[in-house]
Write a protein that holds these residues in place. Structure first.
Motif, mmCIF file in Angstrom:
data_model
loop_
_atom_site.group_PDB
_atom_site.id
_atom_site.type_symbol
_atom_site.label_atom_id
_atom_site.label_comp_id
_atom_site.label_asym_id
_atom_site.label_seq_id
_atom_site.Cartn_x
_atom_site.Cartn_y
_atom_site.Cartn_z
ATOM 1 N N LEU A 111 9.942 0.238 -0.291
ATOM 2 C CA LEU A 111 9.105 0.927 -1.276
ATOM 3 C C LEU A 111 9.250 2.442 -1.172
ATOM 4 O O LEU A 111 9.329 3.143 -2.183
ATOM 5 C CB LEU A 111 7.634 0.549 -1.066
ATOM 6 N N ILE A 112 9.309 2.944 0.067
ATOM 7 C CA ILE A 112 9.410 4.390 0.260
ATOM 8 C C ILE A 112 10.734 4.925 -0.275
ATOM 9 O O ILE A 112 10.785 5.950 -0.955
ATOM 10 C CB ILE A 112 9.226 4.734 1.755
ATOM 11 N N VAL A 113 11.815 4.177 0.018
ATOM 12 C CA VAL A 113 13.117 4.609 -0.483
ATOM 13 C C VAL A 113 13.093 4.667 -2.009
ATOM 14 O O VAL A 113 13.545 5.643 -2.625
ATOM 15 C CB VAL A 113 14.235 3.665 0.015
ATOM 16 N N VAL A 114 12.507 3.628 -2.642
ATOM 17 C CA VAL A 114 12.446 3.595 -4.102
ATOM 18 C C VAL A 114 11.635 4.782 -4.636
ATOM 19 O O VAL A 114 12.060 5.497 -5.550
ATOM 20 C CB VAL A 114 11.824 2.265 -4.592
ATOM 21 N N LEU A 135 7.076 14.200 1.902
ATOM 22 C CA LEU A 135 8.109 14.022 0.883
ATOM 23 C C LEU A 135 7.552 13.252 -0.308
ATOM 24 O O LEU A 135 7.880 13.538 -1.457
ATOM 25 C CB LEU A 135 9.322 13.298 1.463
ATOM 26 N N LEU A 136 6.692 12.260 -0.019
ATOM 27 C CA LEU A 136 6.053 11.505 -1.105
ATOM 28 C C LEU A 136 5.205 12.437 -1.961
ATOM 29 O O LEU A 136 5.225 12.391 -3.180
ATOM 30 C CB LEU A 136 5.135 10.427 -0.519
ATOM 31 N N ALA A 161 -0.349 11.521 2.116
ATOM 32 C CA ALA A 161 -0.897 10.792 3.259
ATOM 33 C C ALA A 161 -1.771 9.632 2.788
ATOM 34 O O ALA A 161 -1.659 8.508 3.288
ATOM 35 C CB ALA A 161 -1.710 11.744 4.138
ATOM 36 N N PHE A 162 -2.629 9.895 1.797
ATOM 37 C CA PHE A 162 -3.527 8.848 1.311
ATOM 38 C C PHE A 162 -2.728 7.718 0.643
ATOM 39 O O PHE A 162 -2.982 6.542 0.873
ATOM 40 C CB PHE A 162 -4.544 9.436 0.320
ATOM 41 N N VAL A 163 -1.750 8.112 -0.185
ATOM 42 C CA VAL A 163 -0.949 7.105 -0.876
ATOM 43 C C VAL A 163 -0.144 6.281 0.131
ATOM 44 O O VAL A 163 -0.065 5.055 0.034
ATOM 45 C CB VAL A 163 -0.008 7.771 -1.905
ATOM 46 N N PHE A 164 0.412 6.982 1.122
ATOM 47 C CA PHE A 164 1.193 6.278 2.141
ATOM 48 C C PHE A 164 0.340 5.228 2.828
ATOM 49 O O PHE A 164 0.740 4.082 2.989
ATOM 50 C CB PHE A 164 1.725 7.278 3.180
ATOM 51 N N LEU A 165 -0.884 5.617 3.220
ATOM 52 C CA LEU A 165 -1.770 4.672 3.901
ATOM 53 C C LEU A 165 -2.096 3.511 2.973
ATOM 54 O O LEU A 165 -2.117 2.348 3.395
ATOM 55 C CB LEU A 165 -3.052 5.374 4.352
ATOM 56 N N GLY A 166 -2.318 3.812 1.696
ATOM 57 C CA GLY A 166 -2.604 2.771 0.724
ATOM 58 C C GLY A 166 -1.474 1.750 0.651
ATOM 59 O O GLY A 166 -1.698 0.537 0.741
ATOM 60 N N ILE A 167 -0.258 2.261 0.532
ATOM 61 C CA ILE A 167 0.897 1.367 0.457
ATOM 62 C C ILE A 167 1.037 0.576 1.757
ATOM 63 O O ILE A 167 1.237 -0.640 1.749
ATOM 64 C CB ILE A 167 2.194 2.179 0.211
ATOM 65 N N GLU A 168 0.896 1.293 2.874
ATOM 66 C CA GLU A 168 1.032 0.650 4.182
ATOM 67 C C GLU A 168 0.059 -0.513 4.319
ATOM 68 O O GLU A 168 0.415 -1.622 4.735
ATOM 69 C CB GLU A 168 0.774 1.706 5.271
ATOM 70 N N GLU A 169 -1.191 -0.258 3.935
ATOM 71 C CA GLU A 169 -2.243 -1.268 4.078
ATOM 72 C C GLU A 169 -1.981 -2.443 3.140
ATOM 73 O O GLU A 169 -2.092 -3.605 3.525
ATOM 74 C CB GLU A 169 -3.592 -0.601 3.756
ATOM 75 N N PHE A 170 -1.604 -2.132 1.919
ATOM 76 C CA PHE A 170 -1.334 -3.151 0.912
ATOM 77 C C PHE A 170 -0.185 -4.055 1.350
ATOM 78 O O PHE A 170 -0.266 -5.281 1.305
ATOM 79 C CB PHE A 170 -0.999 -2.466 -0.413
ATOM 80 N N VAL A 171 0.884 -3.415 1.816
ATOM 81 C CA VAL A 171 2.057 -4.171 2.233
ATOM 82 C C VAL A 171 1.736 -5.016 3.457
ATOM 83 O O VAL A 171 2.109 -6.184 3.556
ATOM 84 C CB VAL A 171 3.229 -3.205 2.530
ATOM 85 N N TRP A 172 0.992 -4.429 4.368
ATOM 86 C CA TRP A 172 0.657 -5.116 5.616
ATOM 87 C C TRP A 172 -0.178 -6.370 5.346
ATOM 88 O O TRP A 172 0.000 -7.407 5.968
ATOM 89 C CB TRP A 172 -0.125 -4.139 6.501
ATOM 90 N N ARG A 173 -1.066 -6.284 4.363
ATOM 91 C CA ARG A 173 -1.906 -7.428 4.020
ATOM 92 C C ARG A 173 -1.113 -8.545 3.362
ATOM 93 O O ARG A 173 -1.383 -9.718 3.581
ATOM 94 C CB ARG A 173 -2.969 -7.000 3.010
ATOM 95 N N ASN A 174 -0.150 -8.164 2.528
ATOM 96 C CA ASN A 174 0.531 -9.178 1.717
ATOM 97 C C ASN A 174 1.799 -9.736 2.335
ATOM 98 O O ASN A 174 2.172 -10.856 2.060
ATOM 99 C CB ASN A 174 0.836 -8.613 0.335
#
Lengths: 254, 336
Positions: free
Chosen positions: B291-294, B252-253, B266-279
């Motif tokens: 973020l996904i809903v937005v 859907l993204l 898939a790549f963007v999702f992983l990027g967001i996931e990793e970024f969010v997980w770190r911060n």
């Protein structure tokens, strides 16, 4: 004239509703059969049962002598039955060309190239050559009806059901559609024409059958059918039928 | 004349994918781990796109295929079967299971199909749990995979990245081929109007089942690779419902129905996931969800639509051109 389609005592129930009751009918090769009847008479149900969308509750459907009662729609499409829908059913996101290409491809099983050739030919016939690249959703209703026709023709049908192809068209468009139907009939395709516009039925059909409450009540030449009091009664009610008979009698005695 | 699919973006996608293979020569082990997961996610997303995007059936069976592949392959690997053979077997088993299952489940439409497909993973999870002899049950399964001659950790990381990358490449090529084939054409018809597709001779049940099976086969192979990579699997891990939900979000993204969109998603999702997980370690899943809903609210047709919109703006809007054509033809018909 050989027999193409034969219905033997076909019935269909939907729960408590008897949509088709003991319908027996024979259609010869090359006929243009007008199928008429009031709203809810079971005309579309009859087409659905023949093409396999609904299965007959009882009775048999024979096409070229072969029992097709239990065939699913994708199989009847491949033996030579095609139809247009009362409510047009294009693939809205596909281009006009791809709509017809799909019909040619999946019904015949030939190559993509062959399907392309057939599609272009049928689109030219239906007068849609200029619209080929447009998404089907962008067409006007009259064009969508012609697209339905082109799709059905691309399937190389032996028997073609035209379900209300003229509904919602203006008189100029109806004239065009009638010319197309005559041409199709002239090319040797057997046609079952489901129609509300009597003008169309009477001028195009070689024979007319009348369905009322799921049963066949009349079968004959167009001129006989309109004079049949049973048919008039089905459409207009008993009182009008009597009046029509009286009028006819007084007309002859005078 | 254009066919039912466009060609240019897929060439760009393939070039980008091939370039990705250079990662082991530049990246460290963290990047490689991320790259492996990115390729795995992309396989899940591209696969889901076949049943969800091309056929229009919202499947939640991705987790089931992943788990089935992880356990089929994992059990074989644990018994010393070579990796390639284990992957092939997992793919074949998953394909066969999906065909059979699809033949039954795909009679359901819309929400009903979604719920039924969701149940598949739960059933498999229970089966895996109870078949303790074979799978180790709730204890999990150890997979001591030997890559040959005292392989170093770095070598193993590169190996699994390249394996997952190669599988993604095969998956993308296969799905691109399907999109251009008679099957892809038939699926496009089914998605848009199933009864009309039936009427022109499309064997809908067969085509849908094939789509379902294709959506499972590469996922199962990725499951086997995952099992070999992490050396230890357990039911809650490989039958995780998130494995069914994430691919849908990725597609859907990226843009429903688009292969390039699925990979980008898939790549963007992983990027967001990793970024969010770190911060935001404590609340990462909440932030991720937000973020996904937005993103979905502001890009309902995915990221590929942004490119299309940018390209379209300067020229005459397509709808206007269509209306013009329509007006012309009506005039033409009047003269005729």
């Amino acid at each position: 004239m050989g027999e193409l389609l034969r219905l033997e005592s076909v019935s269909r129930r939907f729960g408590g509703l008897q949509a088709l009751a003991d319908v027996s009918l024979s259609i010869g090769t090359g006929e243009v059969l007008g199928l008429i009847g009031p709203n809810g008479a079971g005309k579309t149900t009859l087409v659905n049962v023949i093409t396999g969308v609904h299965r007959a509750s009882a009775g048999r459907v024979l096409f070229e002598g072969r029992d097709i009662t239990r065939l699913r729609p994708y199989r009847t499409a491949r033996v030579g039955l095609a139809r247009t829908f009362q409510v047009v059913q294009p693939f809205p996101e596909l281009s006009v060309l791809d709509n017809v290409r799909a019909a040619a491809l999946f019904s015949a099983g030939g190559s993509m190239r062959e399907a392309q050739r057939v599609a272009e030919e049928k689109l030219a016939f239906a007068g849609l050559s200029d619209m080929m690249a447009l998404p089907a959703a962008n067409l006007t209703l009259a064009m969508r009806k012609r697209l339905e026709l082109a799709k059905a023709l691309a399937m190389h049908p032996k028997l073609l059901f035209l379900d209300e192809v003229n509904a919602g068209l203006n008189s100029a468009e109806v004239e065009q559609a009638m010319a197309l139907i005559r041409q199709i009939a002239g090319s040797g395709v057997t046609i079952v024409l489901i129609e509300h516009l009597m003008k169309v039925v009477l001028s195009v059909s070689s024979r007319v059958v009348v369905l009322h409450n799921g049963a066949l009540i009349a079968d004959g030449a167009p001129a006989e059918i309109v004079a049949d009091p049973q048919v008039v009664e089905a459409y207009l009610g008993k009182r009008y039928a009597q009046r029509a008979v009286e009028a006819a009698q007084s007309g002859t005695t005078r | 004349m254009t066919g039912h699919v466009k060609r240019a973006p897929s060439a760009a996608l393939l070039v980008a994918l091939v370039a990705l293979a250079a990662l082991p020569w530049f990246g460290e082990s963290y990047t490689l781990r991320l790259g492996t997961i990115a390729c795995m996610y992309a396989i899940l997303a591209v696969s889901w796109n076949v049943i969800g995007g091309m056929a229009g059936y919202p499947s939640f069976a991705t987790a089931a295929f992943f788990g089935l592949g992880a356990y089929t392959g994992g059990v074989l690997l644990a018994r010393g079967v070579p990796l390639v053979l284990a992957i092939a077997t997992a793919g074949a088993v998953s394909f066969a299971a999906a065909m059979l299952l699809g033949w039954v489940l795909l009679r359901l439409r819309g929400h009903y199909f979604a719920i039924a497909s969701l149940a598949v993973a739960e059933v498999l999870r229970e089966l895996t749990n109870s078949a303790t002899e074979l799978t180790g049950g709730g204890m999990g399964l150890n997979i001591p995979l030997e890559l040959g001659g005292g392989a170093s950790v770095a070598y193993e990381a590169s190996f699994f990245f390249l394996a997952m990358w190669a599988l993604l490449l095969v998956c993308v090529l296969a799905v691109l081929a399907v999109e251009r084939s008679r099957l892809g054409f038939g699926l496009a018809c089914i998605r848009q109007n199933e009864s009309a597709a039936d009427m022109i001779g499309v064997h809908a049940t067969l085509y849908k089942s094939l789509a379902f099976a294709l959506s499972g086969v590469f996922v199962a192979m990725a499951g086997t690779l995952y099992a070999g990579w992490v050396h230890y699997i357990e039911p809650p891990d490989v039958y995780d419902i998130l494995l069914a939900v994430k691919p849908i979000v990725m597609v859907l993204l990226g843009g429903l129905g688009s292969i390039i969109g699925a990979v980008i998603g898939a790549f963007v999702f992983l990027g967001i996931e990793e970024f969010v997980w770190r911060n935001w370690l404590q609340v990462h899943s909440g932030v991720l969800g937000f973020l996904i809903v937005v993103l979905l609210l502001f890009m309902p047709h995915g990221m590929v639509s942004v490119g299309k919109r940018l390209r379209r703006t300067p020229s005459v809007p397509a709808a206007g051109a269509a209306a013009q054509l329509r007006a012309d033809s009506v005039r033409g018909a009047g003269h005729g």
